[in-house]
Scaffold this motif. Structure first.
Motif, PDB file in Angstrom:
ATOM      1  N   SER A 498      11.052  12.641  -1.004  1.00 33.86           N
ATOM      2  CA  SER A 498      11.532  11.279  -1.256  1.00 33.86           C
ATOM      3  C   SER A 498      11.897  11.128  -2.721  1.00 33.86           C
ATOM      4  O   SER A 498      11.648  12.021  -3.541  1.00 33.86           O
ATOM      5  N   ASN A 499      12.491   9.971  -3.020  1.00 35.16           N
ATOM      6  CA  ASN A 499      12.871   9.679  -4.397  1.00 35.16           C
ATOM      7  C   ASN A 499      11.666   9.179  -5.189  1.00 35.16           C
ATOM      8  O   ASN A 499      10.658   8.738  -4.629  1.00 35.16           O
ATOM      9  N   LEU A 500      11.797   9.225  -6.488  1.00 32.06           N
ATOM     10  CA  LEU A 500      10.733   8.756  -7.370  1.00 32.06           C
ATOM     11  C   LEU A 500      10.783   7.241  -7.460  1.00 32.06           C
ATOM     12  O   LEU A 500      11.805   6.658  -7.822  1.00 32.06           O
ATOM     13  N   THR A 501       9.657   6.596  -7.108  1.00 28.15           N
ATOM     14  CA  THR A 501       9.563   5.138  -7.135  1.00 28.15           C
ATOM     15  C   THR A 501       8.436   4.716  -8.066  1.00 28.15           C
ATOM     16  O   THR A 501       7.594   5.530  -8.483  1.00 28.15           O
ATOM     17  N   VAL A 502       8.415   3.405  -8.365  1.00 27.38           N
ATOM     18  CA  VAL A 502       7.345   2.876  -9.226  1.00 27.38           C
ATOM     19  C   VAL A 502       5.992   3.041  -8.562  1.00 27.38           C
ATOM     20  O   VAL A 502       4.995   3.379  -9.208  1.00 27.38           O
ATOM     21  N   GLY A 503       5.929   2.835  -7.231  1.00 28.38           N
ATOM     22  CA  GLY A 503       4.658   3.007  -6.527  1.00 28.38           C
ATOM     23  C   GLY A 503       4.171   4.438  -6.563  1.00 28.38           C
ATOM     24  O   GLY A 503       2.962   4.698  -6.749  1.00 28.38           O
ATOM     25  N   LEU A 504       5.086   5.401  -6.406  1.00 29.49           N
ATOM     26  CA  LEU A 504       4.698   6.804  -6.465  1.00 29.49           C
ATOM     27  C   LEU A 504       4.259   7.184  -7.871  1.00 29.49           C
ATOM     28  O   LEU A 504       3.307   7.969  -8.045  1.00 29.49           O
ATOM     29  N   ILE A 505       4.917   6.623  -8.874  1.00 28.68           N
ATOM     30  CA  ILE A 505       4.503   6.883 -10.259  1.00 28.68           C
ATOM     31  C   ILE A 505       3.085   6.380 -10.493  1.00 28.68           C
ATOM     32  O   ILE A 505       2.243   7.061 -11.104  1.00 28.68           O
ATOM     33  N   SER A 506       2.782   5.181 -10.007  1.00 31.96           N
ATOM     34  CA  SER A 506       1.429   4.626 -10.180  1.00 31.96           C
ATOM     35  C   SER A 506       0.395   5.491  -9.469  1.00 31.96           C
ATOM     36  O   SER A 506      -0.710   5.724 -10.000  1.00 31.96           O
ATOM     37  N   ALA A 507       0.736   5.992  -8.288  1.00 33.24           N
ATOM     38  CA  ALA A 507      -0.205   6.847  -7.555  1.00 33.24           C
ATOM     39  C   ALA A 507      -0.459   8.155  -8.303  1.00 33.24           C
ATOM     40  O   ALA A 507      -1.602   8.637  -8.379  1.00 33.24           O
ATOM     41  N   ILE A 508       0.597   8.736  -8.870  1.00 31.79           N
ATOM     42  CA  ILE A 508       0.434   9.988  -9.620  1.00 31.79           C
ATOM     43  C   ILE A 508      -0.394   9.754 -10.876  1.00 31.79           C
ATOM     44  O   ILE A 508      -1.275  10.556 -11.228  1.00 31.79           O
TER      45      ILE A 508
END
Length: 928
Positions: A498-508
């Protein structure tokens, strides 16, 4: 005759004592025998082997030399062949003269004189032969002497006799310089060889000049080489070459210090022999020694082919790296210092790092294979356990060398690929070691990746801004970093799908922040499951430090973890081997409690209630956090509290407030919040005691927070009683230099002591009614200790007296009154003639009531009690009653007879205590 018998008796007694002493020293001499036997046998055997080699060489050399002598000795006499030639030449000359008719005179025979070269050659070779044969003879004798030495040292079996024979014979060797004789034998052989080469040169002089030159060059080469071999070990003690002359030259230089001082920059004149100088040079601290040690250890590990050979080396690693450190400890800050203590050693740290990083050694991989050998099923239970423990201890010690404080970016190993470490040990004894080793190795791996983690967090923050601005991002840099930072490929797969999202950034970001926190969190949780403290757990806690970036705190996860720990250790909390649980629970609670007001987990509440004696460090670290969270915890409805009841919560609060808070602790606002929440709860035995303790803590906070600037506001604080006998205004602020206390502070403290007397009166009255307060005696002790009032308003004095009288008539009087009589406030009436404390009971009404109550109580006590407390209580009561009269002689006659008043008081069915307001009005009218 009698004198002789006495003398014989003394001699026999002395012999008996000597025999006993000698028998007692047999073990000491046995140790001497074992060491001396190894040394002497090694020395003698080396002599014998050297002599055998000398005999062989001397025999072969003598035979070769004899062949040369057979040819050379002929040159010392007239050669018969030459004489025949001369005779034939003369006959020829005479025949020729006869043919011509002339006669020749007959010459006289010429005198034979050997040539100088012939004499020198034969002299040198005969000397060489003599030395060679002498060497063989002495070698033969020395071999015989050596066998005789060994035989004579073993003719007795008793340890004491053998020891003294060993000593006698060995020092005989030194006395007669047998070591010198041994050195002379090869010297004779070497001299014989030099004489041979010299004679060879002389032998070839009349033969051929070229051959003479070649022989001379060979002789020169041998002399130079021999000289170099003689002098080289005098300068370089590690030189393996030496000659018998080396010792003699050493002693020569030793005798002339000026020569030796010029030949070397470092004086060794204090050394008696070359061996001692070599031993000193080998052990002295230097860069060369460090290099040698490293090479030796590398060679050692390389030569250890199987696990049985590697095991002793692995067992020695922890002791090399950790142990009792010396006072000048110079490790990283926070690792302990000052005085001998258990800490890290640094002498061999670089060597062990070299063994770990050397590609030909790879010590950690060797230890991993050593661990895997324990799973083959070929080892016995004890051998397997010993090998596992040794390996885990070694890995723990090695991991400390690669701690981020010393090597921030150098990982010890790729922990994620070490599958053996993820196996949970079944043996509890092994778990104590594996838990600490795993935690430290995990921490090392995570810390080594910290620079990349911080780089990833910075890049993710930039990506968040770019996404908000609608820009497209390249995911490849993040994927590369995450492969190095995270052990799990979950987020890498998500980024690929998937693409990089703000939610994925927060999870990482959360996952990166959790890694290091969870390492310490998991270590503490696993350590708490053991039945005793894990291996080096204090040092491990200091090494596994909190991360430099955000700590992940989860209230629910922390609560369940603490509850599990306390539940599993509930049976062992109060045993000696589980004192270390205090540190684990305190560390977890203080480090992972979410910021801001939070309900205290049920596990901590249960721990406070079940632990009979909590270590002071726990209170020092957790007191403030626990107290700050108690108002929130008390405000939670009972239906929402998990695993804890209201009574359990209040008993935990009683335990907290009854303990001593850390020095300089001022939490007045928090205490007021707790007091407000307690007021919202129903009145119960526990809430009464807790409320009194909280008020007492508030008084302490007011006292220790008083300064010259705020003293007046503290003096008139709403918590303090309205009636006071303490003057409000000091004339001037004066500081007591001895105690560093100003007059304003002293006034505030006296005012607070007055309020504490009022609080003591209030609680004493509650002890005489229902419900009976929780742990009344302990609570009374906490609020009444170290209480030394000087001025107390008469109202509070009478209230305290009434409360004591009421307590005496209550069912719990027998339980609480001994503690009341033992309060510090009655010390002025008990210390005897030495008047140290102020007699503060100025109200005759209060004194009369207390005196009557104590007199009546004393009548109920047995006079011959075997109980120490009861036996000491009666004299204390009697002395207090007597001191009332001596310190305050103004008691009215109607109340001076305490016995009659007490009897009336006991038999009365009504409350005869006067009303406080009436007494105050009466006193204001001048009756006092």
């Amino acid at each position: 005759m009698d004198v002789e018998q006495k003398g014989d008796g003394a001699t026999q007694e002395k012999r008996a004592v000597d025999t006993g002493d000698e028998a007692a020293a047999a073990k000491l001499w046995a140790v001497y025998i074992s060491e001396a036997e190894k040394y002497d046998k090694g020395l003698v055997e080396s002599w014998k082997s050297d002599m055998q080699g000398m005999l062989i060489f001397a025999g072969l050399f003598s035979a070769s030399l004899t062949a040369f002598l057979i040819e050379s000795y002929k040159t010392l006499n007239v050669d018969s062949g030459d004489a025949t030639v001369q005779l034939l030449a003369r006959i020829s000359q005479q025949l020729e003269g006869s043919a011509r008719g002339s006669t020749l005179p007959i010459p006289s025979p010429a005198l034979f004189i050997p040539t100088t070269a012939s004499v020198v050659c034969n002299a040198l070779w005969f000397i060489s032969l003599g030395l060679s044969l002498s060497c063989a003879l002495i070698a033969t004798l020395l071999d015989q002497w050596a066998r005789d030495f060994l035989h004579r040292s073993e003719i007795r079996s008793a340890p004491l006799i053998r020891a003294r024979i060993f000593s006698y014979l060995y020092y005989g060797l030194k006395r007669f310089n047998m070591h010198t004789v041994v050195e002379i034998i090869p010297l004779l052989l070497h001299a014989s060889l030099f004489f041979f080469f010299s004679g060879l040169v002389a032998f070839l002089i009349p033969v051929n000049l070229i051959m003479t030159t070649i022989a001379a060059l060979i002789l020169l080469l041998v002399v130079v080489t021999y000289s170099v071999l003689t002098l080289l070990p005098l300068r370089y003690f590690d030189c393996p070459y030496r000659t018998p002359l080396s010792g003699g030259v050493w002693r020569l230089f030793h005798s002339y210090p000026s020569i030796w001082a010029q030949s070397t920059s470092r004086s060794t004149l204090s050394d008696d022999t070359m061996i001692e100088a070599m031993a000193r040079r080998a052990v002295e601290d230097s860069a060369e020694r460090t290099i040698r040690d490293g090479r030796a250890l590398v060679w050692t590990v390389k030569s250890l082919s199987d696990d049985s050979e590697l095991e002793p080396f692995v067992e020695g690693i922890p002791d090399v790296l950790w142990g009792l450190s010396v006072p000048n400890y110079s490790g990283p800050a926070g690792w302990g210092s000052g005085g001998p203590q258990y800490g890290q050693r640094y002498s061999y740290a670089d060597h062990i790092r070299e063994l770990v990083n050397n590609p030909d050694v790879r010590l950690c991989d060797r230890i991993e294979n050593h661990l895997q050998s324990c799973d083959t099923g070929l080892l016995s239970v004890e051998t397997r356990k010993r090998r596992l423990i040794a390996s885990y201890k070694a890995l723990w010690a090695i991991a400390t060398l690669f701690h981020p404080n010393q090597f921030p970016t150098q990982p010890l190993l790729d922990f994620s690929q070490w599958k053996r470490f993820f196996k949970m040990e079944e043996d509890s004894d092994v778990l104590h070691y594996s838990v600490s080793a795993q935690a430290l190795l995990q921490w090392n791996s995570v810390s080594a990746a910290e620079p990349r983690s911080l780089e990833c967090l910075d890049y993710l923050a930039k990506c968040r801004i770019d996404i908000e601005q609608g820009h497209e991002l390249d995911k490849r840099p993040i994927i590369l970093i995450l492969k190095e930072v995270l052990w799990d490929d979950y987020y890498v797969q998500r980024l690929n799908q998937s693409n990089l999202t703000v939610g994925l950034i927060s999870a990482i970001e959360t996952e990166i922040n959790e890694i290091r926190c969870n390492t310490r969190f998991n270590y503490l949780e696993r350590a708490a499951r053991l039945d005793s403290e894990p291996y080096q757990w204090r040092e491990t806690l200091e090494l596994v430090l909190l991360p430099s970036f955000k700590v992940f705190k989860d209230e629910q996860a922390l609560g369940y973890t603490l509850f599990r720990i306390v539940r599993d250790q509930i049976q062992n909390l109060n045993t000696e081997n589980c004192v270390w649980i205090d540190t684990i629970i305190g560390d977890l609670y203080c480090s992972y409690t979410p910021d801001g007001p939070t309900a205290i987990p049920a596990g901590i509440i249960q721990y406070l209630n079940e632990r009979t004696e909590i270590n002071p460090p726990f209170w020092f670290n957790c007191y403030g956090r626990l107290l700050s969270n108690f108002p929130t915890t008390l405000s939670v409805p009972s239906s929402d509290r998990l695993f804890v009841t209201e009574d359990q919560l209040l008993t935990a609060l009683w335990r907290l407030t009854s303990s001593s808070h850390p020095p300089g602790f001022d939490r007045s606002a928090i205490y007021f919040s707790v007091l407000e929440e307690l007021a919202n709860l129903g009145v119960s035995a526990i809430s009464i005691s807790v409320t009194v303790l909280v008020k007492n803590k508030l008084y302490d906070s007011l006292a220790w927070g008083a300064t010259d600037e705020n003293w007046l506001s503290r003096f008139n604080h709403t918590l303090l009683p309205t009636k006071t006998a303490v003057a409000a205004q000091p004339d001037s602020v004066v500081t007591d230099q001895d105690n560093n206390i100003s007059s304003a502070q002293s006034i505030v403290w006296n005012r607070i002591y007055e309020g504490m007397i009022a609080l003591l009166a209030e609680f004493t009255a509650l002890c005489g009614s229902d419900p009976f307060p929780y742990k009344a005696v302990e609570t009374l002790h906490h609020i009444g200790r170290n209480l030394w009032p000087t001025l107390v308003h008469e109202v509070h004095q009478i209230q305290l007296a009434q409360a004591i009288g009421k307590l005496f008539k209550s069912p719990h009087g027998v339980e609480v009154l001994p503690s009341v009589a033992g309060l510090d406030i009655f010390t002025p009436y008990y210390v005897g003639e030495r008047q140290v404390f102020t007699a503060w009971l100025t109200s005759h009404s209060a004194r009369s009531i207390i005196k009557a109550t104590f007199s009546a109580y004393a009548e109920t006590l047995p006079r011959d009690s075997s109980d120490p407390e009861s036996a000491s209580l009666l004299p204390r009561l009697q002395q207090i009653i007597e001191r009332f009269d001596s310190l305050h002689p103004d008691i009215e006659p109607a109340l001076s007879t305490a016995g009659s008043f007490a009897i009336y008081f006991l038999r009365s069915n009504i409350d005869i205590m006067p009303n406080t307001e009436e007494i105050e009005h009466e006193d204001s009218g001048g009756s006092s």
